[in-house]
Write an enzyme that holds these catalytic residues in place. Structure first.
Site, PDB file in Angstrom:
ATOM      1  N   SER A 122     -77.460  38.107  74.748  1.00 54.39           N
ATOM      2  CA  SER A 122     -77.702  38.740  73.454  1.00 54.39           C
ATOM      3  C   SER A 122     -76.469  38.772  72.561  1.00 54.39           C
ATOM      4  O   SER A 122     -76.588  38.726  71.330  1.00 54.39           O
ATOM      5  CB  SER A 122     -78.247  40.159  73.654  1.00 54.39           C
ATOM      6  OG  SER A 122     -77.387  40.912  74.479  1.00 54.39           O
ATOM      7  N   HIS A 124     -73.191  43.687  71.696  1.00 56.19           N
ATOM      8  CA  HIS A 124     -73.887  43.261  70.478  1.00 56.19           C
ATOM      9  C   HIS A 124     -72.946  43.287  69.273  1.00 56.19           C
ATOM     10  O   HIS A 124     -72.946  42.362  68.445  1.00 56.19           O
ATOM     11  CB  HIS A 124     -75.088  44.167  70.225  1.00 56.19           C
ATOM     12  CG  HIS A 124     -76.153  44.046  71.265  1.00 56.19           C
ATOM     13  ND1 HIS A 124     -77.238  44.894  71.324  1.00 56.19           N
ATOM     14  CD2 HIS A 124     -76.311  43.169  72.306  1.00 56.19           C
ATOM     15  CE1 HIS A 124     -78.004  44.551  72.338  1.00 56.19           C
ATOM     16  NE2 HIS A 124     -77.457  43.511  72.947  1.00 56.19           N
TER      17      HIS A 124
END
Length: 321
Positions: free
Chosen positions: A152, A202
Site C-alpha cells: 500500500s 501510507h
C-alpha cells in the site's frame, strides 16, 4: 484454496478481473502483470515456493530490527507480503488499475524504474521518520517497534504520480476532492475508518510520490535505472520481436495515451474512453457503468485531454513553474 488450505473466493475473483482487464487491452502491460503475479504467489506459497520463501513474520517491516540488526530483507521484501486475503486482493485491485494506466502512459521500462524507486523511497522515508520520532521525541512504541507489511505504501506513491498533473475532480469514498489531493484524502479517511493500518507507511508513500514527481520535474532525461531497465527489456524481448517481424502476426504500432491505450479489433480507440468520477478508472465509451467499481457514468466532471504522461507533466510545469 488459500495458503492455509481453506476456500478462498476472493483470489479467483481477482484472477477473473485481471484476465478480463488484460483481455480487452491491445497492449498488455507486462510489469504490472509481473507485480500482480509476484504478490499473489508470495501470499499463496504454492509447491516448492513454500520452502524457498521466508515467512511473513520474518520479513515484516520493523525499524528497530532493520537499524539494530541490519535486517535488510525486512526493508526490501515487506511490501510484497500481505497479512490476509482481503489485504492482498484490495491492494492488487488497486495495483491493477493504477499500474495499467501508468505503465501505458510511461512505458514498461520507465514504469519498472519508477516502482523500484518508489518502493525504496517509501521504505526509506518510513525508516527515517520512525527513527526521528524515536531520537527526538522518544516516540518509539507506535512507530519504531511497529510491524507492517503490504504494497500500500507504493500504491499511495503511485496514486500521487498518477494524479500529479491532473486538474480533474474525483470522488474518494464519496467525498469530492481535486484529484491531486486524492491520496491525502484517502490517507485521512482510511486512518479514521480502518483501524490498525500503517499510517506512517501510507504517509511515507505519499511523500515518496511527491519527491519522485519533483525529481522528474527537475530532470528531463531518462534516469540511469530506466536506461538499465530498457536495456534488460530490449534483450529479453528480442526473441519475441524477431518472431513478430518474421511472421507479421501482430500489429507493429503502439499508441500511448491516458488510461487504456491502443485499438481493439472492434475499432474503438483511446479517444472513446471516459473516466469514472469515483475511482478515476478509464472505461470504454460504450460502457454505462465503471468496470472497476460499478459507478454509473452519471455526473459529468471536467476531464483532462487524452495526453501522455510526459505531456501532462510538461503542461503542469509551464502552468505552475
Amino acid at each position: 484454496m488459500d495458503r492455509r488450505g481453506r476456500p478462498s473466493p476472493m483470489i479467483p475473483l481477482l484472477a477473473v478481473q485481471t484476465f478480463a482487464e488484460y483481455y480487452r487491452l491491445h497492449r498488455k502491460p507486462p510489469v504490472t502483470a509481473g507485480l500482480l503475479a509476484a504478490n499473489t504467489l508470495i501470499y499463496l506459497r504454492p509447491g516448492a515456493l513454500d520452502a524457498l520463501l521466508p515467512y511473513v513474520d520474518e520479513v515484516m517491516f520493523n525499524a528497530h530490527h532493520i537499524l539494530k540488526y541490519k535486517d535488510l530483507k525486512r526493508f526490501f521484501l515487506s511490501p510484497f507480503y500481505h497479512l490476509g486475503e482481503s489485504h492482498l486482493v484490495y491492494n492488487m485491485l488497486s495495483l491493477l488499475w493504477k499500474g495499467i494506466q501508468l505503465e501505458s502512459q510511461m512505458g514498461s521500462a520507465e514504469f519498472a524504474s519508477m516502482v523500484a524507486v518508489l518502493l525504496a523511497m517509501s521504505q526509506g522515508i518510513t525508516l527515517l521518520i520512525a527513527k526521528s520520532l524515536f531520537v527526538f521525541f522518544d516516540y518509539k512504541k507506535a512507530y519504531y517497534y511497529e510491524y507492517s507489511a503490504g504494497f500500500s505504501g507504493v500504491l499511495f506513491a503511485m496514486k500521487v504520480v498518477l494524479n500529479a498533473y491532473s486538474d480533474d475532480m474525483t470522488y474518494v469514498h464519496g467525498l469530492l476532492v481535486p484529484a491531486r489531493y486524492a491520496a491525502w484524502a484517502e490517507l485521512i479517511l482510511i486512518q479514521m475508518f480502518v483501524p490498525g493500518v500503517s499510517f506512517l507507511g501510507h504517509l511515507s508513500g505519499i511523500l515518496a510520490g511527491i519527491l519522485y514527481v519533483r525529481m522528474k520535474d527537475s530532470y528531463s532525461g531518462s534516469d540511469p535505472l530506466t536506461l538499465i531497465m530498457k536495456g534488460i527489456s530490449s534483450v529479453v524481448s528480442w526473441p519475441f520481436r524477431f518472431l513478430q517481424g518474421l511472421f507479421g502476426r501482430y500489429g507493429r504500432h503502439r499508441i500511448y495515451g491516458r488510461g487504456t491505450v491502443g485499438r481493439s479489433e472492434s475499432g474503438w480507440s483511446e479517444s472513446t474512453m471516459w473516466r469514472c468520477h469515483a475511482c478515476t478508472y478509464d472505461n470504454h465509451g460504450l460502457m454505462s457503468t465503471c468496470e472497476m467499481c460499478g459507478t454509473s457514468r452519471g455526473i459529468s466532471i471536467r476531464h483532462t485531454d487524452n495526453l501522455s504522461f510526459e505531456e501532462l507533466r510538461r503542461r503542469r510545469i509551464e502552468r505552475f513553474g
